[in-house]
Design an enzyme around this catalytic site. Structure first.
Site, mmCIF file in Angstrom:
data_model
loop_
_atom_site.group_PDB
_atom_site.id
_atom_site.type_symbol
_atom_site.label_atom_id
_atom_site.label_comp_id
_atom_site.label_asym_id
_atom_site.label_seq_id
_atom_site.Cartn_x
_atom_site.Cartn_y
_atom_site.Cartn_z
ATOM 1 N N ARG A 121 40.851 95.262 -6.373
ATOM 2 C CA ARG A 121 40.805 94.354 -5.219
ATOM 3 C C ARG A 121 40.870 95.150 -3.925
ATOM 4 O O ARG A 121 41.820 95.066 -3.157
ATOM 5 C CB ARG A 121 41.895 93.313 -5.365
ATOM 6 C CG ARG A 121 41.571 92.477 -6.601
ATOM 7 C CD ARG A 121 42.510 91.398 -6.827
ATOM 8 N NE ARG A 121 41.902 90.121 -6.509
ATOM 9 C CZ ARG A 121 42.485 88.966 -6.752
ATOM 10 N NH1 ARG A 121 43.682 88.931 -7.267
ATOM 11 N NH2 ARG A 121 41.885 87.844 -6.458
ATOM 12 N N GLN A 126 35.080 93.326 -2.493
ATOM 13 C CA GLN A 126 35.329 91.885 -2.295
ATOM 14 C C GLN A 126 34.172 91.030 -2.776
ATOM 15 O O GLN A 126 34.372 89.942 -3.313
ATOM 16 C CB GLN A 126 35.590 91.604 -0.814
ATOM 17 C CG GLN A 126 37.043 91.871 -0.449
ATOM 18 C CD GLN A 126 37.378 91.455 0.969
ATOM 19 O OE1 GLN A 126 36.712 90.624 1.544
ATOM 20 N NE2 GLN A 126 38.405 92.054 1.519
ATOM 21 N N ASP A 129 34.426 90.293 -6.477
ATOM 22 C CA ASP A 129 35.733 89.825 -6.921
ATOM 23 C C ASP A 129 35.659 88.414 -7.515
ATOM 24 O O ASP A 129 35.814 87.415 -6.810
ATOM 25 C CB ASP A 129 36.692 89.887 -5.727
ATOM 26 C CG ASP A 129 38.121 89.589 -6.106
ATOM 27 O OD1 ASP A 129 38.357 89.104 -7.235
ATOM 28 O OD2 ASP A 129 39.014 89.823 -5.278
ATOM 29 N N SER A 132 38.769 86.131 -7.319
ATOM 30 C CA SER A 132 38.907 85.404 -6.059
ATOM 31 C C SER A 132 37.932 84.241 -5.971
ATOM 32 O O SER A 132 38.316 83.141 -5.565
ATOM 33 C CB SER A 132 38.665 86.338 -4.860
ATOM 34 O OG SER A 132 39.757 87.188 -4.697
ATOM 35 N N TYR A 225 50.230 92.318 -5.079
ATOM 36 C CA TYR A 225 50.663 91.219 -5.938
ATOM 37 C C TYR A 225 52.162 90.985 -5.797
ATOM 38 O O TYR A 225 52.882 91.805 -5.232
ATOM 39 C CB TYR A 225 50.340 91.522 -7.406
ATOM 40 C CG TYR A 225 48.878 91.424 -7.727
ATOM 41 C CD1 TYR A 225 48.268 90.185 -7.902
ATOM 42 C CD2 TYR A 225 48.095 92.556 -7.852
ATOM 43 C CE1 TYR A 225 46.927 90.079 -8.196
ATOM 44 C CE2 TYR A 225 46.744 92.468 -8.151
ATOM 45 C CZ TYR A 225 46.169 91.230 -8.322
ATOM 46 O OH TYR A 225 44.840 91.133 -8.613
HETATM 47 P P1 NAD Z 1 47.795 85.539 -8.043
HETATM 48 O O1 NAD Z 1 46.853 84.555 -8.640
HETATM 49 O O2 NAD Z 1 48.228 86.704 -8.830
HETATM 50 O O3 NAD Z 1 49.137 84.724 -7.631
HETATM 51 C C1 NAD Z 1 49.077 83.585 -6.798
HETATM 52 C C2 NAD Z 1 50.188 83.672 -5.780
HETATM 53 O O4 NAD Z 1 51.442 83.371 -6.403
HETATM 54 C C3 NAD Z 1 50.355 85.034 -5.127
HETATM 55 O O5 NAD Z 1 50.144 84.911 -3.744
HETATM 56 C C4 NAD Z 1 51.781 85.436 -5.480
HETATM 57 O O6 NAD Z 1 52.409 86.161 -4.443
HETATM 58 C C5 NAD Z 1 52.428 84.098 -5.697
HETATM 59 N N1 NAD Z 1 53.702 84.100 -6.437
HETATM 60 C C6 NAD Z 1 54.066 84.856 -7.499
HETATM 61 N N2 NAD Z 1 55.330 84.566 -7.893
HETATM 62 C C7 NAD Z 1 55.781 83.595 -7.054
HETATM 63 C C8 NAD Z 1 57.001 82.873 -6.948
HETATM 64 N N3 NAD Z 1 58.026 83.106 -7.778
HETATM 65 N N4 NAD Z 1 57.107 81.965 -5.972
HETATM 66 C C9 NAD Z 1 56.076 81.724 -5.117
HETATM 67 N N5 NAD Z 1 54.901 82.367 -5.178
HETATM 68 C C10 NAD Z 1 54.747 83.294 -6.133
HETATM 69 O O7 NAD Z 1 47.314 86.023 -6.625
HETATM 70 P P2 NAD Z 1 45.846 86.204 -6.054
HETATM 71 O O8 NAD Z 1 45.418 84.932 -5.439
HETATM 72 O O9 NAD Z 1 44.988 86.773 -7.122
HETATM 73 O O10 NAD Z 1 46.077 87.253 -4.893
HETATM 74 C C11 NAD Z 1 46.933 88.361 -5.086
HETATM 75 C C12 NAD Z 1 46.759 89.410 -4.022
HETATM 76 O O11 NAD Z 1 45.491 90.017 -4.055
HETATM 77 C C13 NAD Z 1 46.906 88.899 -2.613
HETATM 78 O O12 NAD Z 1 47.631 89.875 -1.897
HETATM 79 C C14 NAD Z 1 45.541 88.854 -2.063
HETATM 80 O O13 NAD Z 1 45.484 88.981 -0.661
HETATM 81 C C15 NAD Z 1 44.988 90.084 -2.739
HETATM 82 N N6 NAD Z 1 43.539 90.045 -2.779
HETATM 83 C C16 NAD Z 1 42.852 91.127 -2.286
HETATM 84 C C17 NAD Z 1 41.475 91.108 -2.283
HETATM 85 C C18 NAD Z 1 40.679 92.253 -1.765
HETATM 86 O O14 NAD Z 1 41.145 92.966 -0.909
HETATM 87 N N7 NAD Z 1 39.500 92.487 -2.294
HETATM 88 C C19 NAD Z 1 40.789 90.029 -2.807
HETATM 89 C C20 NAD Z 1 41.543 88.948 -3.296
HETATM 90 C C21 NAD Z 1 42.910 88.980 -3.288
#
Ligand code: NAD
Length: 373
Positions: A121, A126, A129, A132, A225
């Protein structure tokens, strides 16, 4: 001989998506490859065969035995792997942790498999991804399910029959799905608050016009994460969240920690404090659920509160989910096909990071440890 790219009809239960949509078939052809699609592969996503231009249609057995590259949405079956040529390149979601037998089969068949969920990620990746793009579909649909299941309005209304108060929605987990859910219920006029253990989400939540719930717990893990909470942190989180849950008409929960069961955040006691007619849409249902009462694939009613545990939400919007997924696949594959031949640059961190099996070996370290010990 041009490279043959194969596309099969997805056979997993309730799967409606297709790995290649007509727009992407055209782009693949422009790279000089042959595109072989199974008859009707896009039908459930509303891409009938007639929309695919300049491709060849065939049956699954022919595609499996002739593809140099096979593009899938869901993991292949063991029978499909056995029917592939040695050295075939396979791209799709692989869910390796749940499919050790499949990983062994791909290793032993000499398949070069890339798992879309392992694509790093990083900014450059992006456009590739798929986690996402599909999470975004899931968050949008979860918001609509919540709106549709609530037996009340979402927006504030000023009518001749008096003023209607807006619904209060709480989104738990503000990753890709959660942010899309916030944006969607917000557009429908609800008053929205959201919570995440990663402090970095605070500004993202606020920028969508929602209130960030402060619990005093911060649990940033590696790679952007979340990490699992300690028992003490869980208690602290619960105290604040239980009151917010009780005040909500709808809760949309999306919290997830990579490689673990979904964190339990909404307890049975918290559900008991909710008003009758409230709704919980738990899109972490597939990983065990954020709510103690969630049953994957079911809707249950407890004290008049509906608890919905939907499965595979992206498949409920297959047209756009397929379009986005196919673009992700193409963007990943394109650099390896630029000269009309298949040439994977193993120094590219995107390929190196997402490869699962290659050359008779399991290349992804965590999967290798889990599968081979
Ligand atoms: P995910 O599906 O793994 O989790 C969903 C959300 O649940 C996350 O935001 C996580 O912090 C939250 N979470 C976990 N435990 C929790 C708890 N106990 N209480 C409340 N919330 C909780 O997450 P995701 O949507 O796949 O995204 C994860 C990360 O990846 C983020 O930082 C996002 O910005 C990043 N990301 C980066 C890129 C990129 O740069 N290419 C693309 C997509 C996502």
């Amino acid at each position: 001989m041009p490279v043959v790219v194969g596309v099969l009809t997805e056979t997993a239960a309730r799967e409606t998506r297709v790995a290649v949509v007509p727009e992407i078939a055209v782009k693949l052809r422009a790279l000089g490859v042959r595109v072989l699609i199974e008859h009707g592969a896009g039908a459930l996503a509303h891409f009938p065969d007639a929309l695919y231009v300049d491709v060849e249609f065939s049956d699954a057995a022919t595609i499996l035995s002739s593809a140099d590259i096979l593009l899938k949405v869901r993991p292949p079956s063991l029978a499909e792997v056995a029917a592939l040529k040695k050295g075939t390149v396979l791209l799709g979601f692989m869910q390796a942790y749940a499919n050790p037998e499949l990983v062994r089969a791909m290793r032993d068949r000499g398949i070069t498999s890339f798992a879309m969920e392992l694509v790093p990620r990083i900014s450059r990746a992006q456009s590739m991804d798929a986690l996402s793009s599909q999470a975004s579909v899931a968050g949008y649909k979860a918001a609509l399910i919540a709106a549709n299941s609530l037996e009340r309005f979402l927006p504030m209304l000023t009518t001749a029959a008096g003023t209607i108060r807006p619904a209060q929605v709480l989104v738990i987990g503000a990753g890709v799905a959660g942010l899309q859910a916030i944006a969607t219920v917000k557009r429908l006029g609800a008053v929205v608050e959201a919570y995440d253990v990663r402090g970095a989400t605070r500004d993202q939540v606020k920028s969508l016009g929602a209130k960030f719930v402060e619990t005093g717990v911060s649990a940033e893990g590696s790679g952007g994460y979340a990490r699992e909470l300690t028992a003490e942190e869980k208690l602290k989180q619960q105290e604040v969240l239980d009151a917010r849950i009780a005040a909500s008409d709808a809760v949309i929960s999306t919290a997830s920690v990579p490689g673990r069961a979904a964190p339990r955040i909404v307890s049975k006691a918290a559900v008991q404090r909710m008003k009758a007619g409230s709704v919980i849409v738990d899109i972490a249902a597939e990983q065990g659920g954020n709510c103690e009462l969630t049953q994957a694939g079911e809707t249950i009613v407890q004290n008049g509160v509906k608890i919905i545990g939907p499965l595979n939400l992206p498949a409920s919007l297959p047209y756009h989910a397929s379009e986005m997924y196919a673009r992700n696949l193409f963007n990943l594959l394109k650099p390896a096909l630029l000269k009309g031949e298949l040439a994977i640059d193993w120094n590219d961190e995107v390929f190196a990071g997402s490869v699962l099996t290659h050359d008779g070996q399991i290349k992804h370290e965590a999967t290798r440890k889990a599968v081979e010990g």
